[in-house]
Scaffold this active site. Structure first.
Site, PDB file in Angstrom:
ATOM      1  N   ARG B 221       0.821  -1.061  -0.133  1.00 17.65           N
ATOM      2  CA  ARG B 221      -0.028  -0.060   0.083  1.00 17.65           C
ATOM      3  C   ARG B 221       1.045   1.294  -0.118  1.00 17.65           C
ATOM      4  O   ARG B 221       1.854   1.265   0.524  1.00 17.65           O
ATOM      5  CB  ARG B 221      -0.825   0.135   1.302  1.00 17.65           C
ATOM      6  N   HIS B 268      -0.921   0.311  -9.660  1.00 19.69           N
ATOM      7  CA  HIS B 268      -1.751  -0.705  -8.729  1.00 19.69           C
ATOM      8  C   HIS B 268      -2.259  -1.990  -9.360  1.00 19.69           C
ATOM      9  O   HIS B 268      -3.657  -2.090  -9.305  1.00 19.69           O
ATOM     10  CB  HIS B 268      -2.694   0.149  -7.945  1.00 19.69           C
TER      11      HIS B 268
END
Lengths: 307, 307
Positions: B221, B268
């Protein structure tokens, strides 16, 4: 006394202290012969350079062993004087060559070049529909040092790997089963030595047996693949490829491979990452000591008559 | 009767036939509530979408289990109504996320973007002096599904891998040892969950402890890394990075990360490769049957009071 020939002073440093009874001559295999060559029994030629000419080899009247620093031996196979043993650098470049194959597969499947372009355009382009290795079948042609490393590296990523070698053995399928195996695999990695047997092994028939959208990876030698046949499959956008080696090599500036679609190309950089000299000369050192003591050699590729 | 809620008709197809006594409601967690939500005990929200609002969750009066399709749970942790168990998609994206980390490491170390530019310029640029994984030390922050897959994949390529997790165990070092470990590793991979504990874990001090020329890889993250601290280390050309996740995300078009040197960036895409749905809904199916039968659940991240 055993006399060995190393390519340069850096190699001499890397080899370190040798047991008594082993003398070292420094010669690069290409320049004018230096004194002492006639007594040299072990020749270590420079890495990734054309082989020593037959004429220059004549100066090595006592030659019994050629220890290469590369995994590939093809350029030396026919140069060997009778009675000389050829050993390769198996293990020296295995990690870095396997690493490039693995990176090339991921870069191709996950479209890293496309993401690089998006990055340069400041574009957050989260496209989907890409296929990774998880659940994919990968065919590894070559079950030697490089092939087994690639297999071991891909398996934890979810790939189902099939190893293929000349002869079947436990966990390894035979080259004769190839035509049945190719249609079932979405990725094919070439990691076999270049020999008369593997010359143009990847021809139009081989490529036609690969399923639509499959990826061919070659980290071995360019001439194992028929360049024109591969070009046809790339141009029709049926197959993808990652090539670290090409035929011809280096690739001329106007060669059609440069602009083929779905192709990533690196200029024969599989081996030779920093630190390879340490690994290579550790092998040379061990080999020379074995030779000096009359112990069995490692990495023997070709045992010439009379050894 | 157990009532479950799936995000769409495709999910319903993927889950396949369910045992008698399990009913399915289709709702995406965002649009207006549909009939039957008040009886739903198991909610499967859509992948990579913002969490269902607290208001919308009110419609799920019988909710006892939220089964996510992602490995990361951070956006849901504080959204859970009391008494609801949270389970993640551990294993579903592990292969593809680990694969991207491995590919990112190789692409960075072996300079694949530079080779892509050379390819586009028809230039055979066989530069040397590049460091591969062979003999390199890699620190893996996170010893879960993704971390252990990356470790297993890098080891056959010659890397020496150190796994780090919150608590030390066999083959895994404790997070408290981090400051001593960082200076000894040339590659650091972030594969930990995002929690209050890992928020900004990779700060200026962390980065300063990494050796010159080291590579940071983040597939977890964005907010685990302090973006400004990383930008400073990249801009001074002391560190390299491969980031699949950023903070903020998506990255605004004028963000300085886009032009930071020695950085490769993907948007991502770690999880979500084709085929993930099959894996995800196999997990959902197994989980729903476990829940229906009152058996222990798998992938439990947070056991709320009262379960």
């Amino acid at each position: 006394v055993t006399s060995i020939c190393l390519p340069d002073a850096e190699a001499r440093d890397c080899v370190g202290t040798l047991p008594g009874g082993i003398d070292v001559v420094i010669w690069d295999g290409a320049s004018d012969p230096v004194p002492g060559l006639d007594g040299v029994e072990v020749l270590v030629p420079p890495y990734m350079r054309p082989p020593t000419s037959a004429e220059a080899l004549k100066a090595l009247a006592s030659l019994r062993l050629v220890q290469l620093l590369s995994a590939g031996v093809d350029s030396w196979l026919k140069r060997l004087p009778p009675g000389v043993v050829l050993c390769n650098g198996r293990g020296v470049h295995g990690g870095s060559t396997a690493e490039l194959a693995v990176g090339g597969i991921v870069s191709s499947l996950r479209e890293l070049p496309r993401h690089l372009d998006a990055q340069r355009a400041h574009r957050w382009d989260q496209h989907s529909g890409v296929t990774g290795l998880d659940g994919r079948r990968v065919l590894l042609l070559g079950a030697g040092d490089i092939g087994t490393r690639v297999a071991a590296s891909l398996t934890p990523l979810g790939a189902e790997v099939t190893l293929v070698a000349r002869h079947a053995r436990d966990g390894v399928r035979a080259l004769t089963e190839l035509s049945g195996l190719l249609p079932e695999h979405q990725v094919v990695v070439i990691a076999v030595p270049y020999t008369t047997e593997t010359h143009q092994l990847v021809d139009a028939d081989f490529l036609a047996s690969m399923p639509d959208g499959a990826l061919l990876v070659n980290v071995a030698r360019g001439a194992i693949v028929n360049t024109n046949a591969l070009l046809a499959e790339l141009t029709s956008e049926r197959l993808h490829a990652f090539l670290d080696v090409t035929d011809p090599e280096p690739l001329p500036v106007d060669h059609p491979l440069w602009v083929a679609p779905h192709l990533q190309l690196t200029p024969h950089i599989g081996g030779g990452t920093l630190g390879w000299q340490q690994r290579a000369y550790r092998l040379v050192r061990e080999q020379v000591i074995r030779f000096h003591r009359g112990e069995p050699l490692q990495n023997v590729v070709k045992v010439a008559d009379g050894y």
